[in-house]
Design a protein around this motif. Structure first.
Motif, mmCIF file in Angstrom:
data_model
loop_
_atom_site.group_PDB
_atom_site.id
_atom_site.type_symbol
_atom_site.label_atom_id
_atom_site.label_comp_id
_atom_site.label_asym_id
_atom_site.label_seq_id
_atom_site.Cartn_x
_atom_site.Cartn_y
_atom_site.Cartn_z
ATOM 1 N N ALA A 1 47.689 4.171 -60.327
ATOM 2 C CA ALA A 1 47.375 2.696 -60.533
ATOM 3 C C ALA A 1 46.580 2.508 -61.849
ATOM 4 N N GLN A 2 45.752 3.404 -62.257
ATOM 5 C CA GLN A 2 45.003 3.211 -63.243
ATOM 6 C C GLN A 2 45.702 3.441 -64.671
ATOM 7 N N TYR B 1 46.202 -3.159 -63.284
ATOM 8 C CA TYR B 1 45.335 -2.796 -62.494
ATOM 9 C C TYR B 1 43.838 -2.543 -63.331
ATOM 10 N N SER C 1 42.237 -0.773 -65.617
ATOM 11 C CA SER C 1 41.337 0.262 -65.776
ATOM 12 C C SER C 1 41.038 0.577 -67.221
ATOM 13 N N ASP D 1 53.340 -5.204 -65.479
ATOM 14 C CA ASP D 1 52.320 -6.217 -65.409
ATOM 15 C C ASP D 1 52.736 -7.614 -65.189
ATOM 16 N N ARG E 1 49.979 -7.978 -56.121
ATOM 17 C CA ARG E 1 49.452 -6.979 -56.451
ATOM 18 C C ARG E 1 48.532 -6.229 -55.253
ATOM 19 N N GLU F 1 45.428 -3.956 -54.032
ATOM 20 C CA GLU F 1 44.247 -3.261 -54.879
ATOM 21 C C GLU F 1 43.910 -2.057 -53.825
ATOM 22 N N ARG G 1 44.886 6.714 -54.292
ATOM 23 C CA ARG G 1 45.647 5.318 -54.506
ATOM 24 C C ARG G 1 46.960 5.121 -55.233
ATOM 25 N N PRO H 1 49.619 2.707 -56.719
ATOM 26 C CA PRO H 1 49.882 1.277 -57.028
ATOM 27 C C PRO H 1 51.177 0.881 -56.238
#
Length: 509
Positions: free
Chosen positions: A19-20, A25, A27, A39, A47, A49, A324, A326
């Motif tokens: 995700a980062q 997200y 980051s 995006d 989205r 989280e 995590r 996405p």
């Protein structure tokens, strides 16, 4: 097509896309221009989280996605176990609802994907360049191999577009579109050689300095195991580090961390850029054919990825960067644009949600739950307060100890029990028991220990507060929830008495 009552569904999954490493997200990498197409998908949809896998490794995570079940229930604990063909539940259920089903790209569940009407999948991990594929209708499995030319990300996108061009459009379709990228070893298409070449990639502070992170399980007593546990970016790990891989041990300390990180990230992010560019091609095709508005598009990764945080690479860990996922969904007929959800979901919930979006009901054998109400901007009732995680493999590939735990929105509790689940008498027949070097490492026990992180105050998980008197009440509650979920989800160690002894011995430490 656009008038079908049931929506088409395209489930897009990249391998190890953290995700980062997606701009949406927000980051430290958000300003690098990596993922404009993903995006925009998030801006026009929802989205999530707090989406997490329950086992941050390819085959078990994919098995949970396709079955809606946790590892012990679907039987896939690690990379070397095949998913039973009878348990390819998601396509089975969607075919009952009238869907044409297909999977193109990475499968990595070993057995033939017999439940799909069509497949064209990479053998195992597959190759980045000129990949071979198993294709339905081209002979008997596993000899139904066909060749291709080009970079796998480009090839898989071409295959999907060609499949859609020739699809019978009288029925709704479900398509799993899976990229190999950005999996290690990050072999990007040559056209990305100059992408980010002159850019200094932002670095996490924990790449260099984190005195309060971890435990005896991850560092050893008095840091005695810091050169042994966890593949590193710097020269920290004695056998597996990015400095050694690409710079031949010519650097050390902070210098090795800096150069190793920049090399690691540029290779990884060039693969990410290739994925996003190809998604732009796919999305344009869907729009040009009038399929965009009536197609649910899901974008995810099969897990996250350690991108230098804690001086670690790869996944497997229960730390957020690896755990995590996405998770982005786009469906104009239901999902309002610009939504962001903090609902605590995991990969067992994906199949139930997809089935209900297709007009069905979540099967009783699935352990995950549908979050379709969230997509309708409604509240979910009696939702989970914590999500369960377990990494089974123990010191295989990237030298990560076996562990389990739970994550709530605010806290994380991890127990490293540090032993392979198979007893020594059986391990000799295991894939990793065939060579003496691997066998000795994987059969060895690493120190058991607990870690607790207050994610509200410490989102980067830099301070293990397990022994802090301030948190003992919360830790007790989390242990109760952890024990409860292990029983409810069929995730106990009843079948593995040697690991259960460790759990019993250290539960109250």
């Amino acid at each position: 097509m656009a008038q079908n009552k049931q929506p088409n569904i395209i489930f897009i999954m990249s391998d190890d896309h953290a995700a980062q490493a997606i701009g949406a997200y927000g980051s430290r990498l958000a300003n690098l221009g990596l993922t404009p197409n993903i995006d925009k998908l998030a801006q026009e949809g929802i989205r999530f989280e707090n989406a997490y896998c329950n086992n941050s490794i390819c085959t078990p995570s994919r098995a949970s996605i396709i079955t809606g079940q946790y590892s012990q229930t679907n039987g896939v604990l690690d990379l070397d176990i095949s998913l039973d063909t009878a348990k390819q539940y998601l396509p089975i259920e969607l075919k009952k609802l009238g869907y044409t089903t297909a999977i193109i790209g990475k499968w990595h569940l070993h057995n033939e994907p017999v439940a799909f009407d069509y497949y064209k999948i990479l053998p195992g991990q597959g190759e980045y360049f000129n990949p071979n594929f198993h294709e339905k209708g081209q002979g008997k499995w596993p000899n139904n191999i066909v060749k291709s030319e080009g970079h796998s990300t480009d090839v898989i996108t071409d295959l999907t577009i060609n499949y859609l061009k020739n699809l019978d459009k009288s029925k709704p379709f479900f398509l799993m579109h899976h990229y190999k990228a950005p999996h290690d070893m990050f072999e990007y298409a040559p056209r990305y050689e100059d992408f980010l070449a002159e850019t200094e990639i932002p670095e996490p502070a924990s790449l260099y300095y984190q005195p309060n992170w971890g435990s005896e399980a991850t560092r050893g007593k008095n840091d005695s195991l810091i050169n042994y546990i966890g593949t590193s970016i710097s020269d920290r790990h004695k056998d597996r580090n990015y400095n050694k891989l690409f710079h031949k041990d010519t650097l050390s300390g902070k210098e090795s961390a800096h150069l190793g990180y920049q090399t690691y990230m540029k290779r990884y992010l060039r693969c990410v850029k290739g994925v996003d560019d190809n998604l732009g091609r796919l999305f344009e095709y869907l729009k040009s054919e009038g399929l965009w508005d009536n197609t649910i598009i899901i974008y995810t990764g099969d897990q996250g990825m350690m991108l230098g945080e804690h001086d670690l690479q790869d996944k497997r860990w229960m730390y957020d960067e690896a755990m995590r996922m996405p998770y982005i969904m786009h469906y104009p007929k239901m999902i309002k644009p610009g939504l962001v959800s903090d609902l605590l979901i995991n990969n067992t919930d994906y199949a139930p949600t997809i089935i209900e979006l297709a007009g069905g009901k979540t099967p009783s054998y699935m352990q995950g739950r549908s979050f379709i109400n969230t997509l309708k901007s409604k509240e979910e009732k009696d939702w989970r307060i914590a999500t369960y995680y377990r990494y089974w493999m123990h010191m295989i590939h990237h030298w990560v100890p076996a562990h389990f735990g739970i994550r709530t929105k605010d806290y994380k509790l991890i127990f490293y029990y540090g032993k392979h689940y198979l007893p020594s008498t059986e391990f000799k027949n295991h894939y990793w028991g065939k060579t003496s070097k691997d066998s000795l490492r994987v059969q060895s026990q690493t120190p058991p220990a607990w870690e607790f992180y207050n994610l509200k105050n410490d989102p980067e998980e830099l301070n293990n507060r397990y022994y802090d008197p301030e948190y003992q009440g919360i830790i007790t509650q989390l242990k109760e929830e952890l024990k409860k979920q292990r029983i409810e989800l069929n995730e106990t160690d009843n079948k593995y008495p040697e690991t259960q002894k460790i759990v019993n011995k250290y539960w109250n430490n």
